[in-house]
Write a protein that holds these residues in place. Structure first.
Motif, mmCIF file in Angstrom:
data_model
loop_
_atom_site.group_PDB
_atom_site.id
_atom_site.type_symbol
_atom_site.label_atom_id
_atom_site.label_comp_id
_atom_site.label_asym_id
_atom_site.label_seq_id
_atom_site.Cartn_x
_atom_site.Cartn_y
_atom_site.Cartn_z
ATOM 1 N N LEU A 149 -37.109 73.679 -8.372
ATOM 2 C CA LEU A 149 -36.004 73.893 -9.298
ATOM 3 C C LEU A 149 -36.441 73.724 -10.745
ATOM 4 O O LEU A 149 -35.770 74.207 -11.659
ATOM 5 N N SER A 150 -37.564 73.033 -10.973
ATOM 6 C CA SER A 150 -38.041 72.815 -12.337
ATOM 7 C C SER A 150 -38.772 74.029 -12.906
ATOM 8 O O SER A 150 -39.024 74.099 -14.108
ATOM 9 N N LEU A 151 -39.093 75.009 -12.046
ATOM 10 C CA LEU A 151 -39.801 76.195 -12.518
ATOM 11 C C LEU A 151 -38.864 77.115 -13.296
ATOM 12 O O LEU A 151 -37.699 77.274 -12.946
ATOM 13 N N THR A 152 -39.398 77.742 -14.330
ATOM 14 C CA THR A 152 -38.631 78.734 -15.069
ATOM 15 C C THR A 152 -38.592 80.035 -14.272
ATOM 16 O O THR A 152 -39.339 80.223 -13.310
ATOM 17 N N ASP A 153 -37.723 80.964 -14.687
ATOM 18 C CA ASP A 153 -37.659 82.267 -14.021
ATOM 19 C C ASP A 153 -39.012 82.970 -14.073
ATOM 20 O O ASP A 153 -39.442 83.583 -13.091
ATOM 21 N N ARG A 154 -39.668 82.907 -15.228
ATOM 22 C CA ARG A 154 -40.972 83.548 -15.366
ATOM 23 C C ARG A 154 -41.987 82.926 -14.419
ATOM 24 O O ARG A 154 -42.767 83.635 -13.772
ATOM 25 N N GLU A 155 -41.969 81.610 -14.301
ATOM 26 C CA GLU A 155 -42.920 80.933 -13.423
ATOM 27 C C GLU A 155 -42.649 81.279 -11.961
ATOM 28 O O GLU A 155 -43.589 81.454 -11.180
ATOM 29 N N ARG A 156 -41.380 81.417 -11.584
ATOM 30 C CA ARG A 156 -41.067 81.826 -10.207
ATOM 31 C C ARG A 156 -41.584 83.237 -9.929
ATOM 32 O O ARG A 156 -42.066 83.533 -8.837
ATOM 33 N N THR A 157 -41.454 84.110 -10.907
ATOM 34 C CA THR A 157 -41.948 85.480 -10.739
ATOM 35 C C THR A 157 -43.458 85.489 -10.587
ATOM 36 O O THR A 157 -44.010 86.178 -9.716
ATOM 37 N N VAL A 158 -44.150 84.724 -11.421
ATOM 38 C CA VAL A 158 -45.612 84.629 -11.336
ATOM 39 C C VAL A 158 -46.018 84.064 -9.980
ATOM 40 O O VAL A 158 -46.938 84.575 -9.329
ATOM 41 N N LEU A 159 -45.319 83.032 -9.516
ATOM 42 C CA LEU A 159 -45.648 82.424 -8.229
ATOM 43 C C LEU A 159 -45.430 83.398 -7.079
ATOM 44 O O LEU A 159 -46.215 83.442 -6.127
ATOM 45 N N ALA A 160 -44.373 84.200 -7.143
ATOM 46 C CA ALA A 160 -44.130 85.212 -6.111
ATOM 47 C C ALA A 160 -45.263 86.229 -6.066
ATOM 48 O O ALA A 160 -45.674 86.678 -4.989
ATOM 49 N N LEU A 161 -45.792 86.598 -7.231
ATOM 50 C CA LEU A 161 -46.901 87.556 -7.279
ATOM 51 C C LEU A 161 -48.196 86.924 -6.780
ATOM 52 O O LEU A 161 -49.021 87.591 -6.150
ATOM 53 N N ILE A 162 -48.385 85.626 -7.050
ATOM 54 C CA ILE A 162 -49.541 84.916 -6.491
ATOM 55 C C ILE A 162 -49.460 84.948 -4.971
ATOM 56 O O ILE A 162 -50.454 85.148 -4.276
ATOM 57 N N ALA A 163 -48.245 84.772 -4.440
ATOM 58 C CA ALA A 163 -48.046 84.779 -2.988
ATOM 59 C C ALA A 163 -48.404 86.121 -2.368
ATOM 60 O O ALA A 163 -48.746 86.193 -1.187
ATOM 61 N N GLU A 164 -48.340 87.191 -3.146
ATOM 62 C CA GLU A 164 -48.734 88.514 -2.662
ATOM 63 C C GLU A 164 -50.236 88.737 -2.771
ATOM 64 O O GLU A 164 -50.740 89.799 -2.424
ATOM 65 N N GLY A 165 -50.964 87.729 -3.276
ATOM 66 C CA GLY A 165 -52.407 87.830 -3.366
ATOM 67 C C GLY A 165 -52.919 88.495 -4.626
ATOM 68 O O GLY A 165 -54.082 88.861 -4.714
ATOM 69 N N LYS A 166 -52.045 88.666 -5.629
ATOM 70 C CA LYS A 166 -52.459 89.343 -6.854
ATOM 71 C C LYS A 166 -53.318 88.422 -7.722
ATOM 72 O O LYS A 166 -53.063 87.216 -7.813
ATOM 73 N N SER A 167 -54.328 88.989 -8.343
ATOM 74 C CA SER A 167 -55.174 88.247 -9.266
ATOM 75 C C SER A 167 -54.427 88.027 -10.577
ATOM 76 O O SER A 167 -53.389 88.648 -10.833
ATOM 77 N N ASN A 168 -54.969 87.153 -11.430
ATOM 78 C CA ASN A 168 -54.343 86.922 -12.734
ATOM 79 C C ASN A 168 -54.255 88.219 -13.528
ATOM 80 O O ASN A 168 -53.254 88.483 -14.204
ATOM 81 N N GLN A 169 -55.298 89.025 -13.442
ATOM 82 C CA GLN A 169 -55.301 90.298 -14.171
ATOM 83 C C GLN A 169 -54.207 91.223 -13.660
ATOM 84 O O GLN A 169 -53.490 91.851 -14.444
ATOM 85 N N ALA A 170 -54.046 91.297 -12.325
ATOM 86 C CA ALA A 170 -53.019 92.168 -11.744
ATOM 87 C C ALA A 170 -51.620 91.675 -12.115
ATOM 88 O O ALA A 170 -50.721 92.476 -12.369
ATOM 89 N N ILE A 171 -51.437 90.362 -12.139
ATOM 90 C CA ILE A 171 -50.139 89.808 -12.539
ATOM 91 C C ILE A 171 -49.845 90.163 -13.984
ATOM 92 O O ILE A 171 -48.716 90.538 -14.341
ATOM 93 N N ALA A 172 -50.859 90.063 -14.842
ATOM 94 C CA ALA A 172 -50.678 90.393 -16.256
ATOM 95 C C ALA A 172 -50.241 91.846 -16.427
ATOM 96 O O ALA A 172 -49.334 92.160 -17.210
ATOM 97 N N VAL A 173 -50.867 92.746 -15.677
ATOM 98 C CA VAL A 173 -50.516 94.169 -15.753
ATOM 99 C C VAL A 173 -49.085 94.386 -15.254
ATOM 100 O O VAL A 173 -48.304 95.118 -15.864
ATOM 101 N N THR A 174 -48.737 93.761 -14.130
ATOM 102 C CA THR A 174 -47.413 93.924 -13.540
ATOM 103 C C THR A 174 -46.303 93.461 -14.476
ATOM 104 O O THR A 174 -45.253 94.100 -14.592
#
Length: 230
Positions: A149-174
């Motif tokens: 619950l302490s995560l921001t909306d942006r952090e939840r989105t980033v975490l969801a993309l990490i869960a899909e196996g995306k690299s930092n670079q791929a997350i940045a592009v997305t």
């Protein structure tokens, strides 16, 4: 790369051998069940092990239980669980177990040969990758806690993309962000989840496990999409 395969289907086993060897890798053993798995790993010393979830004799969960056992006997060995379904009983336990990189991929969603080979190579190199459908199914067992619950909306989105196996670079592009911004968000996620720098285990995997168990996935609270991705 030296790869061991444990798959009971002759056609799929031979197909994986051909695919991986054509891609320049060596399949050092191809087993129909787990009977000789431990001995083969000791003798062949593979750099990656691919296991089906359902293997003889009961065709239920022999493969994923063997993967869990390998986390104890060969903790640094990267593992790929390749299955037609999500074995919820052991999946979370396997994801949480300390050790080398882990892949949990669904067979019917492996539609691109080159992407599959690239996925295998990324896992062997140390990146843990969960199929989005695996994440979505495990979300049904979630519960919320103060950390998530302490995560921001942006952090939840980033975490969801990490869960899909995306690299930092791929997350940045997305997300149309700089890699530095993505790294800042990830650092904040680790801090809020209490995953310290010197904590044993893979912090990205532990963060994904917290995501699976405690949140609805994406920033708007819905499970991650199950289209192409890792």
């Amino acid at each position: 790369m030296r790869i061991l395969i444990c798959e009971d289907s002759v056609l799929l086993r031979e197909g994986l051998i051909r695919l991986l060897e054509d891609s320049g890798h060596a399949v050092v053993a191809a087993l129909p069940d787990t009977t000789m798995l431990g001995e083969s790993i000791r003798e062949k010393d593979p750099e990656l092990c691919i296991l089906d979830v359902r293997l003889p004799p009961t065709f239920t969960d022999e493969g994923i239980r063997a993967a869990l056992a390998l986390r104890s006997t060969h903790p640094s060995l990267p593992l790929i669980v390749l299955s037609q379904y999500v074995e919820e009983r052991y999946a979370s336990e396997l994801i949480a177990a300390e050790g080398g990189a882990l892949g949990y991929l669904l067979k019917d969603r492996v539609a691109d040969v080159s992407e599959f080979v690239a996925t295998v190579e990324r896992i062997a190199a140390g990146t843990s990758i969960l199929d989005p459908e695996v994440v979505a199914q495990l979300l049904t067992r979630r519960h919320r806690d103060d950390r998530m619950l302490s995560l921001t909306d942006r952090e939840r989105t980033v975490l969801a993309l990490i869960a899909e196996g995306k690299s930092n670079q791929a997350i940045a592009v997305t997300l149309f962000l700089s890699e530095a911004s993505v790294e800042k968000n990830i650092t904040s996620i680790f801090q809020k989840l209490g995953l310290e720098q010197d904590e044993s285990g893979n912090r990205r995997v532990l963060a994904v496990l917290a995501h699976i168990e405690n949140t609805g996935g994406s920033a708007n609270g819905t499970p991650p999409q199950t289209g192409s991705g890792r």
